[in-house]
Every structure is written in C-alpha cells, then in structure tokens.
Write an enzyme that holds these catalytic residues in place. Structure first.
Site: not given
Length: 293
Positions: A241, A99, A173
């Site tokens: 994050k 990611s 995502k």
C-alpha cells in the site's frame, strides 16, 4: 493530558500502553473490541465508540490501516459510531499516525482547522518492536506550536521530528517506505544468492553485521528470512500500500523511480501469491519462488 486513542492493532496497542505508562489518561477504541479490552490491565479506559474516545480529549491519536479508513472514522457515521472530528472540542489536537497519502493529510488538516482543532500527521517507523520499546521514529507534519505542545506524548512513544507543514510527515514516511521496501528486497536477494552459492545464509548475515552492508533491515528482517519467521510485525500488504502511494505521488512530481517500481512489482506478486498477511520480509518468499529450480 487526556488522550483518545483510535486504533489499537499491532502498532496502536503498545503505543497506547506506553502513553499510559507515561502518566497520560488514555481512552482507547478499536473496531475489534477484544483488542481494546486487552488494554484495561494497563489502566486504559475503553470507549464504546470512536467518538466517545474523542469526547473531552485534549488529544486524539488515530492509528488506523489506511487513508480511506481514517477519513471514514474521522468524518462519517459508521459501525464505529458517530464521526470523531465533530466530537472534538475547539482547541484540542488531532494526530493521525497512520500511513496515508500526502493529499489526504493536507485535506484532513483543513477540515480540522475549520473546527478549531490543531492537526499533525505523524506516521511512524520502527515496527511492532519500536512501538513496544517506545523507540519509534515519529515524522510529524504541521505547525510548530502544535508539535511543541505534543512533545511529551510523542516522547512517550519514540523520537519525534517536525519535518514540515501538514502532509510533510506522510512524505517522510513514504521516503522511509521506499528505503525499507527496496532494502528488504535487496537483503532477500543477497541471502538467496549466498545460499545458492553454497554458503550458510545465517552465517553470511552474521558476518555482514557491523560492515557497510549492515542495517536495521539486515539485523531484524534478515534474521526473519534466515529463520522463516513470517509472523507480522508489519504486513506485506501494507508495505505494498505504501509503495503504491509513493509511486502515485512520485508520478505527480514527474519523477521516475525505477528501483522502487521493481520493488513495488515484487510486493504486488508477494500479495497476489497469498503472503499479504505475512511480515513484510515475506518478499523473500516471492524471490525464492522466482528462483525455484
């Protein structure tokens, strides 16, 4: 198809095992050597360096923690050895399943193209369970030709979908992580609400399964919350994050995402209070702290 697999942590290790079970010749590398050595019993070769895993591979899969780490391993000399991208042959393909920011994926695609390497960004959702059971949702961005060529290895790990050009996989995502983060916080609030009101939260969770409130989050992470199981399938620090990355990209689009902003703040406090290495469902602990009496 010869596959070099870079990054064999919580997610990468079972993904590499599933590729080997699917009949692919896999060579793995991980910075912590013990994690890659543990894959030998699945017929996976272990490389001394990341570049060695990429050398001679038809496909290199990268499953590292974040964008800067991916860029460093792909492009720079370091404790991983020589950079990966220069070790790849023209005509091979690179798939980054980490990611990372949308802009990072687009830049990586350009660097790969300059070397004659096909590129897909293909982050996943499904956690350790999905990685182990080969049921990951795989969100790919890149050229149709590259995606079609990689359907077999993708299918050995889960369910692939091409969602657009390079960078679109990361965008999908981030959308996923917005839903996951917000839903985790909502499930945590609901269970705390039920318990404080005098109900058994585990029984409430059970009662809600199959109704409109049901979800994978309620099923899997709701159970974790009821049991107090914070062993990470996905780390809270990585959920933070991804939420920060999503909020930063939303700002470039001029979007106001107030619900996601609140959730990001909850995860910032979760991590600040020492729960970053716990499962992402540990946002429950932060909400419990806020409601202590």
């Amino acid at each position: 198809m010869r596959i070099g697999f870079v990054g064999t942590g919580i997610m990468g290790a079972p993904m590499a095992r599933n590729l080997a079970r699917g009949g692919f010749a896999v060579t793995a590398w991980n910075r912590s050597r013990a994690k890659s050595d543990a894959l030998r019993d699945s017929g996976i070769s272990v490389a001394e360096t990341a570049a060695q895993a990429a050398d001679g591979a038809d496909l290199v899969i990268v499953m590292l923690s974040d964008g800067p780490t991916c860029d460093h391993v792909l492009n720079d000399q370091g404790d991983h050895g020589a950079p990966v991208l220069p070790a790849m042959a023209s005509g091979s393909r690179l798939v980054v399943m980490s990611s990372i920011p949308v802009e990072t994926a687009r830049d990586q695609a350009e660097r790969a193209a300059a070397r004659g390497v096909g590129y897909l960004d293909a982050p996943v959702s499904g956690g350790e369970k999905g990685a182990t059971e080969a049921t990951l949702a795989i969100m790919a961005g890149g050229a149709q030709e590259d995606f079609d060529a990689l359907r077999p290895p993708f299918s050995a790990m889960g369910r692939p979908t091409l969602v657009g050009p390079a960078g679109a996989g990361q965008l999908a995502k981030l959308a996923n992580q917005i839903i996951v983060g917000n839903t985790l916080a909502t499930v945590a609030e609901a269970l705390i609400f039920a318990e404080r009101g005098g109900a058994d939260p585990a029984a409430v969770r059970q009662a809600l399964l199959g109704g409109f409130a049901d979800s994978t989050i309620l099923q899997q992470h709701g159970l974790r919350m009821c049991e107090g199981n914070w062993t990470p399938g996905g780390f809270s620090k990585y959920q933070l994050k991804d939420l920060r990355t999503a909020m930063a990209f939303a700002a470039t689009l001029g979007l106001d995402l107030p619900v996601s902003g609140v959730t990001t703040g909850l995860y910032e406090d979760t991590v600040a209070h020492g729960d970053g290495d716990k499962d992402q469902s540990a946002v429950f602990l932060e909400l419990t702290r806020r409601n202590a009496r």
